[in-house]
Motif scaffolding. Structure first.
Motif, mmCIF file in Angstrom:
data_model
loop_
_atom_site.group_PDB
_atom_site.id
_atom_site.type_symbol
_atom_site.label_atom_id
_atom_site.label_comp_id
_atom_site.label_asym_id
_atom_site.label_seq_id
_atom_site.Cartn_x
_atom_site.Cartn_y
_atom_site.Cartn_z
ATOM 1 N N LEU A 70 8.677 -11.399 6.289
ATOM 2 C CA LEU A 70 9.805 -11.528 7.194
ATOM 3 C C LEU A 70 9.348 -11.183 8.605
ATOM 4 O O LEU A 70 8.822 -10.089 8.837
ATOM 5 N N PRO A 71 9.517 -12.108 9.560
ATOM 6 C CA PRO A 71 9.231 -11.734 10.947
ATOM 7 C C PRO A 71 10.258 -10.698 11.387
ATOM 8 O O PRO A 71 11.407 -10.709 10.921
ATOM 9 N N TYR A 72 9.857 -9.794 12.253
ATOM 10 C CA TYR A 72 10.804 -8.803 12.753
ATOM 11 C C TYR A 72 11.888 -9.482 13.583
ATOM 12 O O TYR A 72 11.690 -10.578 14.126
ATOM 13 N N ALA A 73 13.031 -8.817 13.692
ATOM 14 C CA ALA A 73 14.183 -9.406 14.365
ATOM 15 C C ALA A 73 13.919 -9.702 15.829
ATOM 16 O O ALA A 73 14.556 -10.579 16.414
ATOM 17 N N ASP A 74 12.989 -8.976 16.440
ATOM 18 C CA ASP A 74 12.698 -9.195 17.864
ATOM 19 C C ASP A 74 11.394 -9.962 18.092
ATOM 20 O O ASP A 74 10.957 -10.107 19.235
ATOM 21 N N THR A 75 10.785 -10.491 17.040
ATOM 22 C CA THR A 75 9.523 -11.216 17.199
ATOM 23 C C THR A 75 9.710 -12.507 17.981
ATOM 24 O O THR A 75 9.021 -12.760 18.983
ATOM 25 N N ALA A 76 10.635 -13.354 17.549
ATOM 26 C CA ALA A 76 10.830 -14.649 18.212
ATOM 27 C C ALA A 76 11.235 -14.463 19.673
ATOM 28 O O ALA A 76 10.680 -15.112 20.570
ATOM 29 N N GLU A 77 12.175 -13.569 19.907
ATOM 30 C CA GLU A 77 12.659 -13.324 21.264
ATOM 31 C C GLU A 77 11.525 -12.848 22.173
ATOM 32 O O GLU A 77 11.405 -13.294 23.326
ATOM 33 N N SER A 78 10.677 -11.972 21.652
ATOM 34 C CA SER A 78 9.584 -11.428 22.460
ATOM 35 C C SER A 78 8.538 -12.495 22.765
ATOM 36 O O SER A 78 8.048 -12.599 23.893
ATOM 37 N N LEU A 79 8.193 -13.290 21.759
ATOM 38 C CA LEU A 79 7.213 -14.349 21.985
ATOM 39 C C LEU A 79 7.735 -15.411 22.956
ATOM 40 O O LEU A 79 6.991 -15.934 23.788
ATOM 41 N N LYS A 80 9.020 -15.704 22.857
ATOM 42 C CA LYS A 80 9.617 -16.678 23.783
ATOM 43 C C LYS A 80 9.607 -16.142 25.210
ATOM 44 O O LYS A 80 9.367 -16.891 26.170
#
Length: 224
Positions: free
Chosen positions: A107-117
């Protein structure tokens, strides 16, 4: 910016869910009580993406030492460790390992996508630097995050493992970034080895699967 994979951008699924899913793949149904007992024993024995085993049997010592350098050693080590637990389910050790090779087992962490974006929007190049014995690119593809990572520097492909400074330098070279201007974000002392290569390191304690992991702190360091 360089990121570790396990414990930084993503976490393995809940151990009980892991055991139940692997058992289903073997044609077996487990009640939660039995699955919990087996999960405790299997995690203690040694789970890829989990804590280090309390003891590595002598017959697995060689493949354990090479697990992050060769895919065959990685498989042999973790299937071998799982096989030390008596489960009475034929093929479970292999099914447990297969579960970890696919995106559903993580499971990616909840803030992974937001941080990478946010890093992509800011023009900050990103590399994932991982001690791992299998390809994690398909995981990022299935999560819709592959386009947010510029380079994957994986130990089994480059022949170096963290904390060896060479793997961090390899990542900086791939990103065309001077080490002195790079930040390594991880969760273990091995990630802090980046300091020996001239990078700055930020260690963020690993959170539970699917939770926020404090990656916003790393993104904030890139702002003027």
């Amino acid at each position: 910016m360089l990121f570790d994979f396990h414990g930084t951008l993503a976490q393995v699924e809940d151990p009980v869910a892991w055991v139940v899913a692997a058992a289903v793949a073997c044609g077996a149904q487990l009640d939660r009580g039995r699955a919990t007992v087996l999960a405790d024993r299997l995690v203690t024995a040694g789970r890829a993406g989990g804590p280090l085993p309390h003891r590595v049997p002598v017959h697995l010592a060689e493949v354990w030492a090479d697990r992050d350098l060769y895919p065959h050693a990685h498989r042999a080590a973790y299937v071998g460790l799982a096989a030390t637990v008596n489960t009475d389910i034929e093929g479970l050790a292999d099914a447990l390992y297969e579960r970890l090779l696919g995106a559903p087992g993580w499971l990616p962490y909840a803030d992974t996508a937001e941080s990478l974006k946010a890093l992509r929007a800011a023009g900050v190049p990103v590399a994932v630097v991982s001690n791992v014995g299998f390809d994690i690119r398909p995981h990022f593809e299935q999560w819709g995050l592959a386009e947010l990572v510029d380079e994957f520097v994986l130990s089994y492909e480059v022949g170096r493992c963290k904390p060896d400074p060479a793997i961090f330098l390899r990542a900086c070279g791939a990103l065309r970034v001077d080490p002195e201007r790079a930040l390594m974000v991880g969760d273990t002392p091995a990630d802090a080895g980046a300091v020996r290569a001239g990078l700055t390191a930020l260690l963020v304690p690993a959170a539970d699967p699917g939770k926020v992991n404090g990656l916003g702190a790393a993104v904030a360091l890139t702002r003027p």
